[in-house]
Write a protein that holds these residues in place. Structure first.
Motif, mmCIF file in Angstrom:
data_model
loop_
_atom_site.group_PDB
_atom_site.id
_atom_site.type_symbol
_atom_site.label_atom_id
_atom_site.label_comp_id
_atom_site.label_asym_id
_atom_site.label_seq_id
_atom_site.Cartn_x
_atom_site.Cartn_y
_atom_site.Cartn_z
ATOM 1 N N ALA A 12 0.927 -1.228 0.101
ATOM 2 C CA ALA A 12 0.350 0.087 -0.142
ATOM 3 C C ALA A 12 1.068 1.797 -0.442
ATOM 4 C CB ALA A 12 -0.624 -0.113 1.236
ATOM 5 N N GLY A 13 2.082 1.139 -0.051
ATOM 6 C CA GLY A 13 2.893 2.589 0.893
ATOM 7 C C GLY A 13 3.030 3.083 -0.427
ATOM 8 N N PHE A 23 -3.580 1.139 5.147
ATOM 9 C CA PHE A 23 -4.460 0.222 5.922
ATOM 10 C C PHE A 23 -3.492 0.376 7.743
ATOM 11 C CE2 PHE A 23 -4.440 -2.586 2.264
ATOM 12 C CZ PHE A 23 -5.712 -2.553 1.825
ATOM 13 N N ARG A 24 -2.114 -0.756 7.768
ATOM 14 C CA ARG A 24 -1.838 -0.197 9.471
ATOM 15 C C ARG A 24 -1.286 1.297 9.837
ATOM 16 N NH1 ARG A 24 -1.731 -4.713 6.505
ATOM 17 N NH2 ARG A 24 -3.352 -6.262 7.181
ATOM 18 N N TRP A 30 -7.680 0.277 8.097
ATOM 19 C CA TRP A 30 -8.025 -0.640 8.831
ATOM 20 C C TRP A 30 -8.359 0.310 10.644
ATOM 21 C CZ3 TRP A 30 -9.900 -3.166 5.398
ATOM 22 C CH2 TRP A 30 -9.299 -3.608 4.311
ATOM 23 N N GLN A 88 0.251 -6.367 -4.041
ATOM 24 C CA GLN A 88 -0.507 -6.832 -2.336
ATOM 25 C C GLN A 88 -1.826 -5.712 -2.301
ATOM 26 O OE1 GLN A 88 1.244 -7.626 1.283
ATOM 27 N NE2 GLN A 88 2.642 -6.616 0.466
ATOM 28 N N HIS A 106 -3.186 -10.218 -4.030
ATOM 29 C CA HIS A 106 -4.677 -9.683 -3.361
ATOM 30 C C HIS A 106 -6.092 -9.696 -4.022
ATOM 31 C CE1 HIS A 106 -1.887 -9.818 0.261
ATOM 32 N NE2 HIS A 106 -2.222 -10.546 0.320
ATOM 33 N N VAL A 148 -9.132 -11.067 -2.660
ATOM 34 C CA VAL A 148 -8.598 -11.999 -1.431
ATOM 35 C C VAL A 148 -9.091 -11.539 -0.543
ATOM 36 C CG1 VAL A 148 -7.066 -13.832 -1.325
ATOM 37 C CG2 VAL A 148 -6.633 -13.301 -3.094
ATOM 38 N N THR A 175 5.404 -1.799 2.309
ATOM 39 C CA THR A 175 4.572 -2.727 2.777
ATOM 40 C C THR A 175 5.113 -2.727 4.590
ATOM 41 O OG1 THR A 175 3.726 -5.405 3.051
ATOM 42 C CG2 THR A 175 5.954 -4.852 1.660
ATOM 43 N N SER A 176 4.235 -2.831 5.226
ATOM 44 C CA SER A 176 4.820 -3.690 6.385
ATOM 45 C C SER A 176 5.218 -5.152 6.824
ATOM 46 C CB SER A 176 3.257 -3.440 7.091
ATOM 47 O OG SER A 176 2.465 -4.409 7.197
ATOM 48 N N ASP A 199 11.060 2.182 2.042
ATOM 49 C CA ASP A 199 9.530 2.485 3.379
ATOM 50 C C ASP A 199 10.519 3.629 4.422
ATOM 51 O OD1 ASP A 199 7.174 0.302 3.947
ATOM 52 O OD2 ASP A 199 7.563 2.031 5.222
ATOM 53 N N ALA A 219 8.229 6.088 -1.218
ATOM 54 C CA ALA A 219 8.387 5.401 -2.107
ATOM 55 C C ALA A 219 8.719 6.329 -3.432
ATOM 56 C CB ALA A 219 6.917 5.154 -2.557
HETATM 57 P P1 OAD Z 1 0.047 -1.794 5.793
HETATM 58 O O1 OAD Z 1 -1.031 -0.195 5.442
HETATM 59 O O2 OAD Z 1 0.072 -2.527 6.593
HETATM 60 O O3 OAD Z 1 1.275 -0.924 5.342
HETATM 61 C C1 OAD Z 1 2.013 0.043 4.231
HETATM 62 C C2 OAD Z 1 3.093 0.081 4.851
HETATM 63 O O4 OAD Z 1 3.851 1.505 3.424
HETATM 64 C C3 OAD Z 1 4.001 0.428 6.409
HETATM 65 O O5 OAD Z 1 5.388 0.041 6.514
HETATM 66 C C4 OAD Z 1 4.023 2.137 5.500
HETATM 67 O O6 OAD Z 1 4.911 2.487 6.546
HETATM 68 C C5 OAD Z 1 5.127 2.587 4.381
HETATM 69 N N1 OAD Z 1 4.662 3.559 4.197
HETATM 70 C C6 OAD Z 1 3.365 4.205 4.494
HETATM 71 N N2 OAD Z 1 3.536 6.306 3.159
HETATM 72 C C7 OAD Z 1 4.501 5.064 2.884
HETATM 73 C C8 OAD Z 1 5.280 5.727 1.567
HETATM 74 N N3 OAD Z 1 4.929 7.216 0.461
HETATM 75 N N4 OAD Z 1 6.094 5.830 0.578
HETATM 76 C C9 OAD Z 1 6.297 4.082 0.997
HETATM 77 N N5 OAD Z 1 5.892 3.379 2.125
HETATM 78 C C10 OAD Z 1 4.854 4.362 3.001
HETATM 79 O O7 OAD Z 1 -0.059 -1.829 3.857
HETATM 80 P P2 OAD Z 1 0.030 -3.491 3.491
HETATM 81 O O8 OAD Z 1 1.475 -3.922 3.819
HETATM 82 O O9 OAD Z 1 0.722 -3.466 1.755
HETATM 83 O O10 OAD Z 1 -5.023 -7.070 2.235
HETATM 84 O O11 OAD Z 1 -0.521 -4.315 3.317
HETATM 85 C C11 OAD Z 1 -0.962 -5.562 3.282
HETATM 86 C C12 OAD Z 1 -1.865 -5.978 3.203
HETATM 87 O O12 OAD Z 1 -3.430 -5.926 4.263
HETATM 88 C C13 OAD Z 1 -3.441 -5.736 1.748
HETATM 89 O O13 OAD Z 1 -3.367 -5.995 0.786
HETATM 90 C C14 OAD Z 1 -4.853 -5.934 2.698
HETATM 91 C C15 OAD Z 1 -4.393 -5.475 4.064
HETATM 92 O O14 OAD Z 1 -5.092 -5.829 4.632
HETATM 93 C C16 OAD Z 1 -6.748 -7.344 1.798
HETATM 94 O O15 OAD Z 1 -7.219 -6.517 1.916
HETATM 95 C C17 OAD Z 1 -6.333 -8.914 1.434
#
Ligand code: OAD
Length: 234
Positions: A12-13, A23-24, A30, A88, A106, A148, A175-176, A199, A219
């Motif tokens: 998502a980042g 998301f987190r 979330w 993702q 996903h 997914v 991604t986290s 990140d 990013a």
């Molecule tokens: P998260 O929201 O868990 O993590 C986002 C990450 O992006 C974190 O490590 C932040 O530090 C980083 N971030 C924030 N701003 C940023 C920027 N400008 N540039 C780069 N990085 C940045 O999102 P995901 O890891 O993608 O799945 O979450 C994984 C999955 O959890 C998603 O695909 C989703 C969610 O539940 C489903 O809904 C099936």
């Protein structure tokens, strides 16, 4: 000789600077929507209406957003590398930026699929983005978001693992690393292959991992640095 293979794992980042919520992070999706209500198989069984509404809102938001420089730089790297993106993300910003090989782990927000036949998928018409539990596809099937959900298998993980095993360079962006199996992809990188992790707040598990260079930036800034490293080295 062919081009070296650059495999990307994005989360998502990478889309945050396009204005799409992660998301987190603080204020992330979330925090405002209980994940097990809107993005799990049980939640979908309990209240499909709510789940459709949640993804309708995500789609309406997505169509107002544009790819950012990080997505664009990844597309440009195809000049020098065979680039494979494993994402993702359910948005289509990698595709809109021009990347040729995008594997969604996903699902995809702009697609819906049959509830009875997971292989029957349709792309939504941009003028008809909203779906309900009564939405039927062109074949007459009842349709659901092509997402997914938690508690569901990730069908694209096998092809994703195959790509990671072939990588000459592996890059993780935004991604986290909290959600499996996606978070485990990094363990399939061959020994000696360089790994970069862009990140601003990288997952602690990856810090200090052998072969991993952390680029602690957003990013777009991180991708600018990475392009310099990769195009200098190739
Ligand atoms: P998260 O929201 O868990 O993590 C986002 C990450 O992006 C974190 O490590 C932040 O530090 C980083 N971030 C924030 N701003 C940023 C920027 N400008 N540039 C780069 N990085 C940045 O999102 P995901 O890891 O993608 O799945 O979450 C994984 C999955 O959890 C998603 O695909 C989703 C969610 O539940 C489903 O809904 C099936």
């Amino acid at each position: 000789m062919g081009k070296p293979k650059l495999v990307i794992s994005s989360g998502a980042g990478i889309s945050a600077e396009s204005g799409i919520s992660t998301f987190r992070d603080a204020g992330g999706l979330w925090e405002n929507y209980p994940v097990m209500d809107v993005a799990s198989a049980d939640g979908f069984r309990r209240n499909p209406e709510l789940v459709h509404k949640f993804y309708n809102a995500r789609r309406r938001d997505l169509v107002t957003k544009e790819p950012n420089e990080a997505h664009r730089l990844l597309a440009e790297l195809e000049k020098d590398y065979d680039v494979y993106i494993i994402t993702q993300n359910v948005d289509d910003l990698h595709e809109r930026a021009g990347s040729s090989n995008v594997l969604h782990l996903h699902g995809e927000l702009m697609k819906i699929r049959s509830v009875s036949d997971p292989d029957y998928i349709e792309t939504l018409d941009p003028d008809h983005l909203d779906t309900t539990p009564a939405t039927r596809g062109k074949r007459g099937d009842l349709m659901r978001p092509h997402i997914v959900f938690f508690q569901e298998a990730v069908p694209n993980i096998e092809p994703a693992i195959n790509l990671v095993e072939q990588a000459d360079v592996f890059v993780v962006i935004g991604t986290s690393l909290a959600v499996y199996p996606a978070a485990g992809l990094i363990h399939y990188v061959r020994h000696g292959v360089p790994i970069y992790y862009i990140d601003p707040n990288p997952a602690t598990a990856a810090i200090g991992m052998e072969g991993v260079t952390i680029i602690r930036d957003k990013a777009t800034a991180g991708m600018e640095k990475l392009v310099k490293i990769l195009t200098h080295a190739s």
